[in-house]
Design an enzyme around this catalytic site. Structure first.
Site, PDB file in Angstrom:
ATOM      1  N   GLN A 315       0.823  -1.206   0.000  1.00 18.12           N
ATOM      2  CA  GLN A 315       0.000   0.000   0.000  1.00 18.12           C
ATOM      3  C   GLN A 315       0.858   1.258   0.000  1.00 18.12           C
ATOM      4  O   GLN A 315       0.517   2.254  -0.638  1.00 18.12           O
ATOM      5  CB  GLN A 315      -0.938  -0.002   1.213  1.00 18.12           C
ATOM      6  CG  GLN A 315      -1.752   1.261   1.396  1.00 18.12           C
ATOM      7  CD  GLN A 315      -2.673   1.552   0.227  1.00 18.12           C
ATOM      8  OE1 GLN A 315      -3.065   0.653  -0.500  1.00 18.12           O
ATOM      9  NE2 GLN A 315      -3.023   2.819   0.041  1.00 18.12           N
ATOM     10  N   GLU A 316       1.991   1.216   0.684  1.00 20.20           N
ATOM     11  CA  GLU A 316       2.851   2.395   0.774  1.00 20.20           C
ATOM     12  C   GLU A 316       3.604   2.662  -0.526  1.00 20.20           C
ATOM     13  O   GLU A 316       3.715   3.808  -0.965  1.00 20.20           O
ATOM     14  CB  GLU A 316       3.855   2.220   1.922  1.00 20.20           C
ATOM     15  CG  GLU A 316       3.254   2.284   3.321  1.00 20.20           C
ATOM     16  CD  GLU A 316       2.920   3.707   3.735  1.00 20.20           C
ATOM     17  OE1 GLU A 316       2.717   4.581   2.872  1.00 20.20           O
ATOM     18  OE2 GLU A 316       2.864   3.965   4.946  1.00 20.20           O
TER      19      GLU A 316
END
Length: 488
Positions: A315-316
């Site tokens: 996600q990052e």
């Protein structure tokens, strides 16, 4: 003149005989215990279910799944151990009910149908679902029942969908379809995705849990009305167990247990569209193998499920070690300079340092949360704080409490977090403005990626692919570390 006394004598004699029979009966065997009493006496609740993401499966941390969690709570309420068994198909599932030493309850996402009413008795409903016709992206989309004619349709044998299509044949005699007891919903979706069949019919909750694995599948249209999921018991001698189940499900609805389980398992499943699912599937094959060992080592060292760390990293940065944002956060875990220094990271672009530092930072956040926040909410709160900061999260919790909601439940706090971007709300807080919608999005996505990683790294799936065309979710390479990492 003498008739009345004679009648009295006969009545007295009859009553004496009845009384004698009752006395003799009282000297016989004890009344047979009820089904519920028998279950309690055995000390375990035997439940049959299906192996699927929407019902029950085993990962490295043990059993999980919506139906499993609900059945576990019911067993706990009864003071019993839960014993789970899985059926190979729906026919064998119903056939197993009522057998000596067999399951007494079926918790498998079942819909009550006329045919099934002859096989079992059903509880009050606990979940609404919609039957949906599924087709392959790129093919002509059916929009009505008549469009099903001439298509190769496959559904589960013994399913409510098979009954539904049989009923539809009364209106459309030309309709043809096949049934199979050798497949599960995952297989049906894969076959549509790969073009092996034209269409299938599945329930909306099953599609929601599985669609991300098969980015090419699409909903054509809803077939019929909304259905309700129910538990099933054998057509036994009494209603004692069924009444206890109904009472439990009604309590679970009233006290919020069902809503929390729905949020946990279904509250984040629709976050990935076609592009997101396709991209994630590719990156699982092409990028994760480079960093999987690092995630596993960091998870083991910090007592975190490595798949949660991997989901956070995706996600990052989409698992890109050189990722940099306009705000200055960098690296695979997108650490700020201050955070990196606090956890001993000297080079944020070094993927191992970044993963190790991200893990340590997440553990710190997790440990600093108030004790009143329990799992699994505690992990979701820690993810939100990882994204937006602990101060803003605490502001949101206070606003949540002021609204009469529960500041210790993620399903309530996530509703309030977006208010931190509105002046009328953030002006009342200690830490002020924040893009409060971002942590909600962050948590939802991480949970979805984590779900996928949990499913595809089941022991029985490792080293395999869910589909053959190279774009779906691969098993994790068995050559990498294989230690079991406990969750937080």
């Amino acid at each position: 003149m003498f008739a009345r006394p004679a009648i009295r004598m006969r009545c007295a004699t009859g009553l004496l005989a009845i009384g004698t029979l009752l006395m003799l009966a009282g000297c016989g065997e004890e009344p047979k215990p009820s089904v519920l009493e028998q279950v309690k006496a055995e000390g375990e609740l035997r439940v049959v279910t299906r192996n699927s993401p929407a019902t029950y499966f085993q990962d490295r941390n043990g059993a999980t799944g919506f139906e499993y969690e609900l059945a576990k709570r019911f067993a706990t309420d009864l003071g019993l151990e839960l014993k789970i068994e899985t059926a190979d198909n729906l026919d064998s599932l119903f056939a197993s009910l009522g057998h000596v030493d067999g399951p007494v309850l079926a918790a498998a996402g079942l819909v009550e149908t006329p045919q099934r009413q002859r096989q079992a008795r059903f509880s009050v409903p606990y979940l609404e679902v919609t039957p949906q016709i599924i087709y392959r992206q790129g093919e002509t989309r059916p929009t009505k029942a008549e469009d099903l004619l001439g298509k190769r349709i496959l559904v589960l044998a013994g399913s409510s969908h098979a009954e539904q299509l049989e009923a539809l044949k009364l209106e459309l005699p030309e309709l043809t379809f096949e049934v199979s007891d050798a497949v599960e919903v995952v297989d049906l979706l894969r076959m549509v995705d790969e073009g092996q069949i034209d269409l299938t019919l599945v329930d909306s909750n099953e599609l929601a849990m599985n669609q991300v694995y098969f980015p090419n599948v699409r909903v054509a249209f809803d077939l019929g009305d909304t259905n309700t999921m129910r538990w099933a018991v054998a057509p036994g001698e009494d209603d004692s167990l069924l009444l206890e189940i109904d009472a439990f499900l009604e309590r679970s609805q009233a006290n919020g247990t069902l809503q929390r389980l729905k949020e946990r398992y279904y509250g984040h499943v629709d976050v990935l569209g076609y592009v997101g699912a396709y991209t994630f599937a590719q990156h699982l094959q092409q990028r994760l193998p480079r960093y999987e060992k690092m995630f596993r080592q960091a998870g083991h060292a910090n007592q975190i499920d490595w798949r949660l760390l991997a989901a956070m990293g995706y996600q990052e940065s989409l698992w890109q070690p050189n990722a940099t944002s306009k705000t200055g956060v960098r690296g695979l875990m997108m650490l700020t300079q201050r955070t990196a220094q606090s956890v001993g990271v000297s080079n944020r672009l070094d993927p191992k340092q970044s993963i190790d530092g991200g893990a340590r930072y997440f553990v710190q956040i997790h440990q600093q949360l108030p004790e009143s926040i329990q799992e699994p909410d505690r992990t979701w709160f820690a993810l939100a704080a990882y994204n937006v900061g602990g101060g803003h999260l605490e502001d949101a919790r206070k606003l949540t409490e002021a609204e009469g909601l529960d500041p210790n439940k993620w399903m309530d706090v996530q509703k309030i977090l977006p208010r931190l971007a509105q002046k009328q709300w953030y002006s009342k807080t200690r830490y002020g403005y924040a893009r409060g919608g971002e942590p909600v999005h962050f948590v939802r996505n991480v949970r979805r990626y984590y779900d996928i990683l949990t499913w595809v790294t089941q022991p029985q799936l490792e080293g395999t692919q869910v589909a053959e065309n190279g774009i779906h979710l691969p098993g994790i390479d068995k050559r990498t570390l294989d230690e079991q990492t406990p969750p937080l």
